[in-house]
Design a protein around this motif. Sequence first.
Motif, PDB file in Angstrom:
ATOM      1  N   ALA A   1     -16.830 -67.613  13.880  1.00 34.36           N
ATOM      2  CA  ALA A   1     -17.554 -68.272  12.788  1.00 34.36           C
ATOM      3  C   ALA A   1     -16.778 -69.431  12.176  1.00 34.36           C
ATOM      4  O   ALA A   1     -15.590 -69.323  11.901  1.00 34.36           O
TER       5      ALA A   1
ATOM      6  N   PRO B   1     -18.049 -71.215   9.136  1.00 33.06           N
ATOM      7  CA  PRO B   1     -19.121 -71.332   8.142  1.00 33.06           C
ATOM      8  C   PRO B   1     -19.064 -72.620   7.333  1.00 33.06           C
ATOM      9  O   PRO B   1     -18.010 -73.033   6.877  1.00 33.06           O
TER      10      PRO B   1
ATOM     11  N   ALA C   1     -16.194 -62.237  13.001  1.00 33.55           N
ATOM     12  CA  ALA C   1     -17.541 -62.777  12.774  1.00 33.55           C
ATOM     13  C   ALA C   1     -17.823 -63.867  13.790  1.00 33.55           C
ATOM     14  O   ALA C   1     -17.049 -64.813  13.917  1.00 33.55           O
TER      15      ALA C   1
ATOM     16  N   LEU D   1     -21.016 -66.437   3.329  1.00 27.98           N
ATOM     17  CA  LEU D   1     -20.500 -65.463   4.298  1.00 27.98           C
ATOM     18  C   LEU D   1     -19.653 -64.407   3.597  1.00 27.98           C
ATOM     19  O   LEU D   1     -19.738 -63.222   3.930  1.00 27.98           O
TER      20      LEU D   1
ATOM     21  N   TYR E   1     -22.000 -61.896   2.142  1.00 27.24           N
ATOM     22  CA  TYR E   1     -22.595 -61.091   3.219  1.00 27.24           C
ATOM     23  C   TYR E   1     -21.592 -60.040   3.704  1.00 27.24           C
ATOM     24  O   TYR E   1     -21.940 -58.864   3.844  1.00 27.24           O
TER      25      TYR E   1
ATOM     26  N   VAL F   1     -27.760 -66.074   7.364  1.00 27.04           N
ATOM     27  CA  VAL F   1     -27.152 -66.115   6.033  1.00 27.04           C
ATOM     28  C   VAL F   1     -27.281 -67.568   5.593  1.00 27.04           C
ATOM     29  O   VAL F   1     -26.637 -68.452   6.158  1.00 27.04           O
TER      30      VAL F   1
ATOM     31  N   GLN G   1     -20.622 -66.768  15.248  1.00 23.37           N
ATOM     32  CA  GLN G   1     -21.664 -67.639  14.716  1.00 23.37           C
ATOM     33  C   GLN G   1     -22.440 -68.255  15.863  1.00 23.37           C
ATOM     34  O   GLN G   1     -21.851 -68.735  16.820  1.00 23.37           O
TER      35      GLN G   1
ATOM     36  N   PHE H   1     -24.992 -65.359  11.849  1.00 25.45           N
ATOM     37  CA  PHE H   1     -23.729 -64.655  12.047  1.00 25.45           C
ATOM     38  C   PHE H   1     -23.952 -63.272  12.662  1.00 25.45           C
ATOM     39  O   PHE H   1     -24.987 -62.652  12.467  1.00 25.45           O
TER      40      PHE H   1
END
Length: 197
Positions: free
Chosen positions: A102, A104, A191, A110, A113, A73, A193, A78
């Motif tokens: 995650a 981000p 999520a 994100l 997404y 992403v 990462q 992710f």
Amino acid sequence: MMSVRHVVVVWCLAWSAASARDEVTVDEMQSSLVSQLVLSHQSEALQLLVNATETALRLLMKEISCPPPYTRVLDECFFVSKKKLSHSDARTHCQGMGGDLATPRNPYALVSYLYDRGEMFVWLGATDANSVEWRWFDGRLVAADLWVRKSNGNEPSEKNRFGEAEDCCEMWADYHPPLNDEVCNTPKIFACQFNQM
């Protein structure tokens, strides 16, 4: 009849006009030729720039390829779980996949997404459990403008209506701004990462 003198004058005038026209024509031809050369060089330079950009993008895309099951992403990788876990169990799961919860750098990418996937409430890697500041697991402060604003008060709220501490961060994909604090042992989708560094 015209005299020889008149013929010479007419001939001189005609020759002058032709010469003047030829000079204009020569000037126009030179100007046109210079313009074509400049455009040709500009076209070549533009094509070189386009080729260099395409090469750089191909290299960048190669560099930012994500290992399965992670998905790219923007410039981050992710994975979104299908099962629900507590915040600490979710972190352990992500670490077992070679990543972490995650953190981000582009939170709204994100959000988009997650929203497209239909995942609305997702654990992320941030907490205030060990300090008074909210920090991502990578050490960065969580920006104050990322927290959900509610009519009864803005997040993070520290405790829920039952008096339970809300020390873990979740993302609400259908809110703007998207972050909320939550009780850490609440089972949620999460999520992960993958960091390539």
